[in-house]
Design a protein around this motif. Structure first.
Motif, PDB file in Angstrom:
ATOM      1  N   ASP A  16       0.851  -1.194   0.000  1.00 41.70           N
ATOM      2  CA  ASP A  16       0.000   0.000   0.000  1.00 41.70           C
ATOM      3  C   ASP A  16       0.886   1.244   0.000  1.00 41.70           C
ATOM      4  N   PRO A  17       0.676   2.140  -0.964  1.00 39.11           N
ATOM      5  CA  PRO A  17       1.541   3.322  -1.043  1.00 39.11           C
ATOM      6  C   PRO A  17       1.223   4.368   0.027  1.00 39.11           C
ATOM      7  N   GLY A  18       0.105   4.238   0.721  1.00 37.32           N
ATOM      8  CA  GLY A  18      -0.253   5.200   1.750  1.00 37.32           C
ATOM      9  C   GLY A  18      -1.010   6.386   1.175  1.00 37.32           C
ATOM     10  N   VAL A  19      -1.166   7.394   1.983  1.00 35.51           N
ATOM     11  CA  VAL A  19      -1.901   8.586   1.572  1.00 35.51           C
ATOM     12  C   VAL A  19      -0.918   9.730   1.461  1.00 35.51           C
ATOM     13  N   TYR A  20      -1.036  10.474   0.378  1.00 35.42           N
ATOM     14  CA  TYR A  20      -0.150  11.615   0.172  1.00 35.42           C
ATOM     15  C   TYR A  20      -0.982  12.884   0.323  1.00 35.42           C
ATOM     16  N   ILE A  21      -0.550  13.777   1.214  1.00 32.18           N
ATOM     17  CA  ILE A  21      -1.194  15.077   1.387  1.00 32.18           C
ATOM     18  C   ILE A  21      -0.187  16.126   0.954  1.00 32.18           C
ATOM     19  N   SER A  22      -0.606  16.899  -0.043  1.00 31.86           N
ATOM     20  CA  SER A  22       0.308  17.899  -0.578  1.00 31.86           C
ATOM     21  C   SER A  22       0.453  19.064   0.400  1.00 31.86           C
ATOM     22  N   PRO A  23       1.544  19.810   0.295  1.00 32.15           N
ATOM     23  CA  PRO A  23       1.714  20.982   1.157  1.00 32.15           C
ATOM     24  C   PRO A  23       0.591  22.011   0.975  1.00 32.15           C
ATOM     25  N   ALA A  24       0.064  22.144  -0.235  1.00 31.98           N
ATOM     26  CA  ALA A  24      -1.024  23.089  -0.479  1.00 31.98           C
ATOM     27  C   ALA A  24      -2.282  22.667   0.284  1.00 31.98           C
ATOM     28  N   GLN A  25      -2.568  21.357   0.277  1.00 34.25           N
ATOM     29  CA  GLN A  25      -3.728  20.860   1.015  1.00 34.25           C
ATOM     30  C   GLN A  25      -3.535  21.062   2.525  1.00 34.25           C
ATOM     31  N   MET A  26      -2.337  20.815   2.987  1.00 34.05           N
ATOM     32  CA  MET A  26      -2.038  20.998   4.401  1.00 34.05           C
ATOM     33  C   MET A  26      -2.200  22.468   4.794  1.00 34.05           C
ATOM     34  N   TYR A  27      -1.716  23.369   3.939  1.00 37.07           N
ATOM     35  CA  TYR A  27      -1.835  24.803   4.200  1.00 37.07           C
ATOM     36  C   TYR A  27      -3.304  25.217   4.264  1.00 37.07           C
ATOM     37  N   GLN A  28      -4.115  24.742   3.334  1.00 41.13           N
ATOM     38  CA  GLN A  28      -5.539  25.068   3.335  1.00 41.13           C
ATOM     39  C   GLN A  28      -6.214  24.569   4.612  1.00 41.13           C
TER      40      GLN A  28
END
Length: 86
Positions: free
Chosen positions: A5-17
């Motif tokens: 399983d590659p896991g979940v990727y949260i982009s920096p833009a999503q984190m900032y929002q």
């Protein structure tokens, strides 16, 4: 073979929002709490005023039972006097 399983990727833009949204929510909660605290101060003042008014009324009311007792005893005395003087 199974693919890991590659896991979940949260982009920096999503984190900032997400952080930005949380910041706005905390700001709204803080302003509401300030309003509630101001209202609570007003309620404390009203409560103290009501307490003083009630105490004043209670102090002015104590003679009434004593006056009723004296009147009752006076009436009894007059009734006994009228009964005896016959």
């Amino acid at each position: 073979m199974t693919v890991p399983d590659p896991g979940v990727y949260i982009s920096p833009a999503q984190m900032y929002q997400e952080v930005r949204g949380l910041s706005e929510t905390v700001g709204r909660i803080e302003s509401k709490l300030d309003g509630i605290l101001d209202d609570a101060k007003d309620l404390r003042k009203d409560f103290a005023d009501h307490e003083n008014r009630i105490r004043t009324l209670e102090r002015g009311r104590w003679p009434l039972p004593a006056l009723a007792g004296v009147t009752g005893m006076g009436s009894l005395g007059v009734a006994l006097y009228a009964l005896i003087s016959r």
